[in-house]
Design an enzyme around this catalytic site. Structure first.
Site, mmCIF file in Angstrom:
data_model
loop_
_atom_site.group_PDB
_atom_site.id
_atom_site.type_symbol
_atom_site.label_atom_id
_atom_site.label_comp_id
_atom_site.label_asym_id
_atom_site.label_seq_id
_atom_site.Cartn_x
_atom_site.Cartn_y
_atom_site.Cartn_z
ATOM 1 N N CYS A 1 0.842 -1.192 0.000
ATOM 2 C CA CYS A 1 0.000 0.000 0.000
ATOM 3 C C CYS A 1 0.881 1.247 0.000
ATOM 4 C CB CYS A 1 -0.892 -0.024 1.237
ATOM 5 S SG CYS A 1 -1.674 1.532 1.625
ATOM 6 N N GLU A 2 0.612 2.159 -0.906
ATOM 7 C CA GLU A 2 1.440 3.360 -0.970
ATOM 8 C C GLU A 2 1.161 4.335 0.164
ATOM 9 O OE1 GLU A 2 -0.838 6.359 -4.046
ATOM 10 O OE2 GLU A 2 0.422 4.799 -4.915
ATOM 11 N N HIS A 3 0.078 4.135 0.891
ATOM 12 C CA HIS A 3 -0.250 5.057 1.986
ATOM 13 C C HIS A 3 0.479 4.711 3.285
ATOM 14 C CE1 HIS A 3 -4.120 5.452 -0.494
ATOM 15 N NE2 HIS A 3 -3.305 6.431 -0.802
ATOM 16 N N HIS A 4 0.652 3.402 3.555
ATOM 17 C CA HIS A 4 1.286 2.981 4.812
ATOM 18 C C HIS A 4 2.491 2.065 4.591
ATOM 19 C CE1 HIS A 4 -2.931 3.897 5.964
ATOM 20 N NE2 HIS A 4 -2.329 4.483 6.976
ATOM 21 N N GLN B 1 -5.218 -0.566 -4.707
ATOM 22 C CA GLN B 1 -5.943 -1.630 -5.404
ATOM 23 C C GLN B 1 -6.697 -1.102 -6.618
ATOM 24 O OE1 GLN B 1 -8.048 -4.420 -2.905
ATOM 25 N NE2 GLN B 1 -9.570 -4.797 -4.486
ATOM 26 N N HIS C 1 -6.237 -5.890 3.069
ATOM 27 C CA HIS C 1 -5.250 -4.839 3.309
ATOM 28 C C HIS C 1 -4.852 -4.812 4.782
ATOM 29 C CE1 HIS C 1 -5.958 -2.656 -0.623
ATOM 30 N NE2 HIS C 1 -6.929 -3.556 -0.598
ATOM 31 N N CYS D 1 -3.210 -2.621 6.239
ATOM 32 C CA CYS D 1 -3.359 -1.284 6.813
ATOM 33 C C CYS D 1 -4.757 -1.085 7.394
ATOM 34 C CB CYS D 1 -3.037 -0.206 5.779
ATOM 35 S SG CYS D 1 -4.050 -0.257 4.295
#
Length: 196
Positions: free
Chosen positions: A87-90, A128, A156, A158
């Protein structure tokens, strides 16, 4: 595994810098970076990055390779392709299964090529929704089928292991191109075969 094994060469070029940063992160979170269990961790993490971020080096045309002339113009489905991404956020892992269907317009690709394409698209920082669209767009561009449809299921970490902490929650996304947009029967056939 892909016939051509992709690795992220930028990681290799920056190996010592990355190892130093990983070591510093470990120190900043309160770890003793000199304890036995962590001595090789920066090097291991860096080697892992070469592999799990190999998608940045992938050439989608090369992966799909030569398309074969074939008069088959009926639905082709490759389902339950397992993937792992970050995941690019976490920078937390997410994983699941991808189902790809297309209706050829005179050109088909080798079935294993779709699994290789999934690996290339998912082995980078992702979301995703982008994976789903990117796969459909590449298939549409490279094979010019009458239509294609991609369904991605993901779990996910996250969301499951932190934050709202809802383990077992799944996210499902789809991308629809060409004939599948207008032909409800084709969409239904794809979805029923994926579920079955």
């Amino acid at each position: 595994m892909p016939a051509k094994e992709y690795k992220n060469t930028r990681v290799d070029e920056n190996r010592k810098l990355i190892e130093g940063h990983v070591r510093e992160i470990l120190r900043l979170i309160g770890e003793d970076v000199d304890r036995e269990g962590l001595l090789d961790t920066p090097a291991r993490v860096t080697r892992m990055y070469e592999e799990i971020f190999a998608g940045y080096e992938a050439d989608y045309k090369d992966i799909l390779g030569v398309a074969f002339d074939e008069k088959h113009e009926e639905l082709v489905i490759v389902k339950d392709i397992v993937y792992y991404s970050q995941c690019e956020h976490h920078m937390a892992p997410f994983f699941g299964k991808i189902h790809i269907g297309y209706i050829p317009s005179g050109k088909i690709a080798g079935l294993s090529k779709f699994a290789r394409l999934v690996e290339a698209v998912t082995r980078k920082l992702q979301v995703q929704e982008r994976i789903t669209s990117e796969l459909a767009d590449i298939i549409e561009q490279e094979l010019t089928p009458h239509g294609c449809m991609v369904v991605v299921e993901g779990e996910h970490l996250c969301m499951c292991a932190r934050g709202v902490k809802k383990p077992g929650s799944k996210t499902v996304t789809s991308a629809v191109r060409g004939l599948f947009r207008t032909d409800a029967a084709s969409r239904s056939e794809f979805l029923s075969l994926v579920k079955g």
